[in-house]
Scaffold this active site. Structure first.
Site, mmCIF file in Angstrom:
data_model
loop_
_atom_site.group_PDB
_atom_site.id
_atom_site.type_symbol
_atom_site.label_atom_id
_atom_site.label_comp_id
_atom_site.label_asym_id
_atom_site.label_seq_id
_atom_site.Cartn_x
_atom_site.Cartn_y
_atom_site.Cartn_z
ATOM 1 N N ASN A 64 37.553 34.939 39.314
ATOM 2 C CA ASN A 64 36.963 36.274 39.492
ATOM 3 C C ASN A 64 36.164 36.260 40.791
ATOM 4 O OD1 ASN A 64 36.519 38.999 38.481
ATOM 5 N ND2 ASN A 64 34.404 38.398 38.128
ATOM 6 N N LYS A 65 35.595 37.391 41.133
ATOM 7 C CA LYS A 65 34.857 37.560 42.394
ATOM 8 C C LYS A 65 33.892 36.408 42.662
ATOM 9 C CE LYS A 65 35.269 40.129 44.814
ATOM 10 N NZ LYS A 65 36.188 39.892 45.975
ATOM 11 N N GLN A 100 30.865 45.392 46.091
ATOM 12 C CA GLN A 100 31.525 46.209 45.059
ATOM 13 C C GLN A 100 30.555 46.597 43.950
ATOM 14 O OE1 GLN A 100 32.789 43.441 46.369
ATOM 15 N NE2 GLN A 100 35.008 43.476 46.505
ATOM 16 N N ASP A 159 40.424 38.160 37.757
ATOM 17 C CA ASP A 159 41.596 38.399 38.607
ATOM 18 C C ASP A 159 42.794 37.592 38.149
ATOM 19 O OD1 ASP A 159 39.150 39.106 40.394
ATOM 20 O OD2 ASP A 159 40.922 40.142 41.183
ATOM 21 N N ARG A 174 41.593 48.294 45.023
ATOM 22 C CA ARG A 174 41.285 46.904 44.706
ATOM 23 C C ARG A 174 40.989 46.781 43.228
ATOM 24 N NH1 ARG A 174 37.105 48.038 42.469
ATOM 25 N NH2 ARG A 174 36.761 45.844 42.141
ATOM 26 N N GLY A 175 40.783 45.542 42.765
ATOM 27 C CA GLY A 175 40.561 45.311 41.334
ATOM 28 C C GLY A 175 41.897 44.967 40.696
ATOM 29 N N ALA A 176 41.883 43.919 39.857
ATOM 30 C CA ALA A 176 43.143 43.344 39.375
ATOM 31 C C ALA A 176 44.069 44.342 38.653
ATOM 32 C CB ALA A 176 42.834 42.128 38.505
ATOM 33 N N ARG A 226 47.529 40.268 48.672
ATOM 34 C CA ARG A 226 46.369 39.607 48.065
ATOM 35 C C ARG A 226 46.885 38.591 47.046
ATOM 36 N NH1 ARG A 226 41.232 42.848 46.527
ATOM 37 N NH2 ARG A 226 40.346 40.889 47.284
HETATM 38 O O1 MRU Z 1 38.131 41.832 45.824
HETATM 39 P P1 MRU Z 1 38.197 42.775 44.657
HETATM 40 O O2 MRU Z 1 37.243 43.914 44.756
HETATM 41 O O3 MRU Z 1 39.636 43.238 44.381
HETATM 42 O O4 MRU Z 1 37.758 41.876 43.423
HETATM 43 C C1 MRU Z 1 37.727 42.450 42.145
HETATM 44 C C2 MRU Z 1 37.157 41.575 41.097
HETATM 45 O O5 MRU Z 1 36.826 40.433 41.314
HETATM 46 C C3 MRU Z 1 37.095 42.147 39.704
HETATM 47 O O6 MRU Z 1 36.059 41.571 38.981
HETATM 48 C C4 MRU Z 1 38.425 41.834 38.980
HETATM 49 O O7 MRU Z 1 39.528 42.281 39.748
HETATM 50 C C5 MRU Z 1 38.476 42.427 37.642
HETATM 51 S S1 MRU Z 1 38.666 44.151 37.716
HETATM 52 C C6 MRU Z 1 38.873 44.809 36.181
#
Ligand code: MRU
Length: 335
Positions: A228-229, A177, A218, A49-51, A83
């Site tokens: 973002n999250k 996270q 994201d 996970r994570g962009a 996603r």
């Molecule tokens: O649902 P996730 O864990 O994939 O969400 C991730 C985030 O919101 C991060 O802040 C974002 O992807 C930036 S990661 C460098």
């Protein structure tokens, strides 16, 4: 970069080897993914996970399809359906589809990811006051990328430069996270960190215990609105109220120049069980209505600066982001 945190994903003898982030912080276990379906499952269940990591995973997925003799377009459609919010996934898939050799291209993106994050970190580190107390949300660290991290990359670069940052880590309900991944990374890096519940951000700012907020993204719209999250928007409003600088750290691959503003960013909705239970224990009455949006959008006017690998973008973002991308030859390469 540093072997205290292994690469989030890498090619290993025709398979993709990823850290299984569902098992952290308890266990550091690797998963070997041999098919596009296995990779899609790893993405939807948040093993990966994570962009920025999703961008490289998307490219590697096309590489896997090519190695397995699967039609690339069908693999791309399945990967893109996993996603919807992080635009990096579509970017990585597109880069691999356009390449003559998708595996080689995905390897190139993986190497570039770490190099970009280190440059991003060096641009962002001077924004952190010496001895600064930084608040971060979710995980925008090495685990959200191939390595080094974006928001945590800035903190890490400041730490390496001797600026002695310390970090407030918001636990980040519902998937935790912050607690599970960010706190784990910071402890491995020996950067001082304190874990807090998400609701602590307000009181911490009110008592002048936060010098700045740094988060990842994201997807960033062309006007600078930031997805973002979930919880990021609330943090930005609090930061604005308390006059605390609010920084977003993201590579230019997170900027969607085809997306005019944040209202057009698709927001993923995830399973109700993420909210109605914790660690397998039910915490809500059966049948309760649940709204589990995984991301929110922070309007550009609450963002003090966007930290990219090419330098800082300041308001107005519609021109500053485009200027950075153009100077880096990124826009033509993005089209
Ligand atoms: O649902 P996730 O864990 O994939 O969400 C991730 C985030 O919101 C991060 O802040 C974002 O992807 C930036 S990661 C460098």
């Amino acid at each position: 970069v540093s072997d205290v945190i292994p690469p989030t994903l890498a090619w290993k003898r025709g398979h993709i080897r990823v850290i299984d982030q569902r098992l952290l912080p308890g266990q550091l276990v690797f998963l070997d993914l041999a098919t596009v379906d296995e990779l899609c499952e790893a993405i939807t269940t948040l093993a990966v996970r994570g962009a920025p990591a999703l961008g490289v995973a998307g490219a590697m997925g096309i590489g896997l399809a090519a190695l397995n003799g699967e039609p690339l377009e069908a693999a791309a459609a399945r990967l893109l359906a996993t996603r919807p919010t992080a635009v990096n996934l579509a970017w990585g898939v597109a880069r691999a589809l356009a390449a003559e050799d998708p595996v080689a291209e995905s390897k190139r993106l993986a190497v570039e990811d770490v190099e970009r994050n280190m440059r991003l970190g060096s641009h962002g580190a001077p924004l952190l006051p010496v001895g600064g107390r930084v608040y971060t949300h979710c995980n925008a660290g090495s685990l959200a990328c191939v390595g080094y991290g974006t928001a945590l990359g800035v903190i890490r670069a400041a730490h390496e430069a001797g600026r002695e940052p310390s970090v407030w880590v918001g636990e980040t309900r519902p998937a935790l996270q912050g607690a599970r991944l960010t706190a784990w990374e910071l402890s491995r890096l020996r950067i001082p960190a304190t874990l807090v519940t998400d609701s602590m951000a307000g009181p911490l700012m009110a008592s002048f215990e936060v010098d700045c907020v740094v988060v990842g993204a994201d997807r960033i719209a062309a006007n600078g609105d930031v997805a973002n999250k979930i919880g990021t928007y609330g943090l930005a409003v609090l930061a604005h109220h308390h006059r605390v600088p609010f920084y977003v750290a993201a590579p230019l691959s997170t900027v969607d120049f085809d997306c005019h503003d944040g209202t057009r960013i698709p927001i993923e909705r995830r399973a109700r069980e993420e909210v109605t239970s914790l660690g397998g224990v039910t915490t809500a009455p059966e049948g309760v209505e649940v709204d589990n949006r995984a991301f929110d959008v922070t309007p550009a006017d609450l963002v003090s600066a966007i930290i990219t690998e090419e330098g800082l973008a300041r308001p107005p973002y519609s021109t500053s982001l485009a200027d950075l991308a153009e100077a880096a030859g990124y826009l033509s390469d993005h089209d």
